[in-house]
Design an enzyme around this catalytic site. Structure first.
Site, PDB file in Angstrom:
ATOM      1  N   LYS A 222      -7.229   7.137   4.034  1.00 14.25           N
ATOM      2  CA  LYS A 222      -8.251   7.627   4.954  1.00 14.25           C
ATOM      3  C   LYS A 222      -8.430   6.758   6.287  1.00 14.25           C
ATOM      4  O   LYS A 222      -8.911   7.102   7.200  1.00 14.25           O
ATOM      5  CB  LYS A 222      -9.511   7.798   4.261  1.00 14.25           C
ATOM      6  CG  LYS A 222      -9.570   9.028   3.354  1.00 14.25           C
ATOM      7  CD  LYS A 222     -10.576   9.428   2.720  1.00 14.25           C
ATOM      8  CE  LYS A 222     -10.527  10.571   1.979  1.00 14.25           C
ATOM      9  NZ  LYS A 222     -11.981  10.910   1.289  1.00 14.25           N
ATOM     10  N   GLY A 286     -15.248   4.617   1.070  1.00 11.60           N
ATOM     11  CA  GLY A 286     -15.527   5.641   2.210  1.00 11.60           C
ATOM     12  C   GLY A 286     -16.402   6.760   1.587  1.00 11.60           C
ATOM     13  O   GLY A 286     -17.183   7.414   2.305  1.00 11.60           O
TER      14      GLY A 286
END
Length: 437
Positions: A222, A286
């Site tokens: 990500k 995240g």
């Protein structure tokens, strides 16, 4: 295709610091595992293997074998240079309690075939709050270009989408998205493409040149995928991670989004009032950042981040305090949690409790969990198993709980909105996930 040099340097430094901290922690641990967070450093799992792969392959993007890379001097995470104002990002009572904040309202333009994705993260989200890679202005000695090849990408009879990440053996994404496309009457395929970090360059090129319309990104990619984007939406800019990408079929331009915050926030029922409340978030990765964004939008007054390595969270704290200046942020050592009596919503944003990754552990022991107020909310972003030990303990003591399954499906709904401009059926997608869990 553009790579953000400043972000990449920060990424390397972050991984180096994490590796050093892990080595120090491993060398000092001589006692048997007694808690979930000790298990993080002692349990061998696919996730830890993937993280180590990133650390061992830290030069895979800097020195690709196929072609030189252009480094663009765009804004990095820590610079907080998002062309936005305090009023835009800070929650207000009127915004948080408005009955018009229905799930996904305003995210698409129903009368147009063009995507006009508008996130709920801020009232003026779609105006000018994203930054673009400055591909036409870089001419210094530090800039290089990947030649644009005149490749005629065949237009497939059905739209093609995919998920990239590693490992992906547990993923439910294909079932969820196929159900979503079916509910829309759209002919589309959704593939699972396992992509170790050292194969990311090749996978991105493959997706761009083989007729894909977009793809999802999961751990551990990500953050690295950010460096391949030509445009980055504000949703990804704030969360500092990308989980959804669109590919322009004519130009090959990649634009990155993050739907995790929308998924996290939409999973919280509208009758749960969080304005002026205190949130506790376990973890600083995240998922934790996505939770921060969603909770800030719901109007919390304070967010406490619980982490194993407080020094590693200082940069994040500085960024959050600048971005959400009306919210109080502090970090605490997670292993020393004793009293949660001031926490109104407690969120597990760590892997502790995940199937195949310390599933038999809980991030907070039962005795400490019981110190929560009786009306507190317990939220676990993990969706496999559907009810983690953390959730089961909370339900045992009659706390209201939220599982990661709704977050997973809601973020998938938002991804399909971005790709298609239409809203798929949430119930169909959730049923597909549960049937294949």
């Amino acid at each position: 295709m553009a790579i953000n040099k400043e972000l990449y340097e920060r990424y390397k430094a972050m991984k180096a610091a994490k590796l050093a901290a892990q080595k120090e922690e491993n060398s000092s641990q001589n006692q048997p595992v007694k808690s979930g967070f000790s298990a993080l450093s002692q349990t061998q799992s696919a996730q830890s293997s993937a993280n180590n792969n990133i650390q061992n392959q830290s030069s895979y993007i800097q020195e690709p074998t196929q072609a030189p890379v252009e480094y663009n001097k765009v804004n990095s995470y820590q610079q907080n240079n998002f062309q936005t104002s305090e009023n835009t990002l800070s929650p207000t009572p009127e915004l948080q309690q408005s009955s018009s904040m229905t799930p996904y309202s305003g995210n698409v333009a129903p009368s147009s075939g063009d995507i006009n994705y508008t996130s709920q993260l801020s009232p003026s989200f779609s105006n000018n709050l994203y930054y673009e890679a400055q591909t036409n202005t870089q001419s210094s000695q530090n800039s290089y270009e990947i030649p644009t090849q005149a490749v005629q990408v065949p237009k497939p009879s059905i739209k093609k989408f995919a998920l990239i990440g590693y490992p992906l053996g547990h993923s439910l994404s294909s079932y969820i998205h196929e159900a979503g496309f079916k509910s829309l009457g759209i002919q589309a395929s959704y593939e699972i493409i396992e992509t170790p970090p050292d194969e990311l360059v090749d996978t991105v090129k493959y997706l761009k040149t083989h007729g894909y319309s977009g793809f999802n990104v999961t751990i551990p990619l990500k953050l690295p995928i950010t460096m391949f984007m030509d445009e980055i939406d504000q949703s990804a800019n704030i969360v500092n991670a990308i989980n959804t990408v669109t590919i322009n079929p004519e130009t090959g331009v990649l634009k990155g989004y993050n739907t995790d915050a929308i998924g996290f926030g939409t999973a919280i029922a509208q009758d749960i009032q969080l304005y002026n409340k205190t949130a506790g978030i376990l973890g600083t990765g995240g998922a934790a950042r996505a939770a921060v964004v969603a909770l800030a939008h719901r109007g919390v007054k304070e967010i406490r981040l619980y982490t194993r390595h407080i020094p590693n969270s200082l940069e994040l704290l500085e960024f959050l305090r600048k971005t959400y200046s009306k919210i109080k942020f502090d970090s605490y050592q997670i292993e020393t949690i004793k009293d949660l009596s001031d926490i109104d919503i407690l969120v597990n944003a760590t892997p502790i409790g995940m199937q195949g990754h310390a599933a038999e552990f809980t991030p907070v022991e039962e005795k400490e969990l019981q110190t929560l107020p009786k009306d507190a909310i317990v939220y676990d972003v993990i969706y496999n198993p559907k009810r983690t030990l953390f959730i089961r303990l909370a339900q045992k003591h009659n706390y209201r709980t939220i599982t990661g399954m709704d977050m997973l499906v809601h973020q998938a709904v938002a991804s399909e909105q971005i790709w298609t401009g239409r809203t798929p059926d949430f119930k169909d997608m959730k049923i597909a996930a549960l049937e294949n869990l």
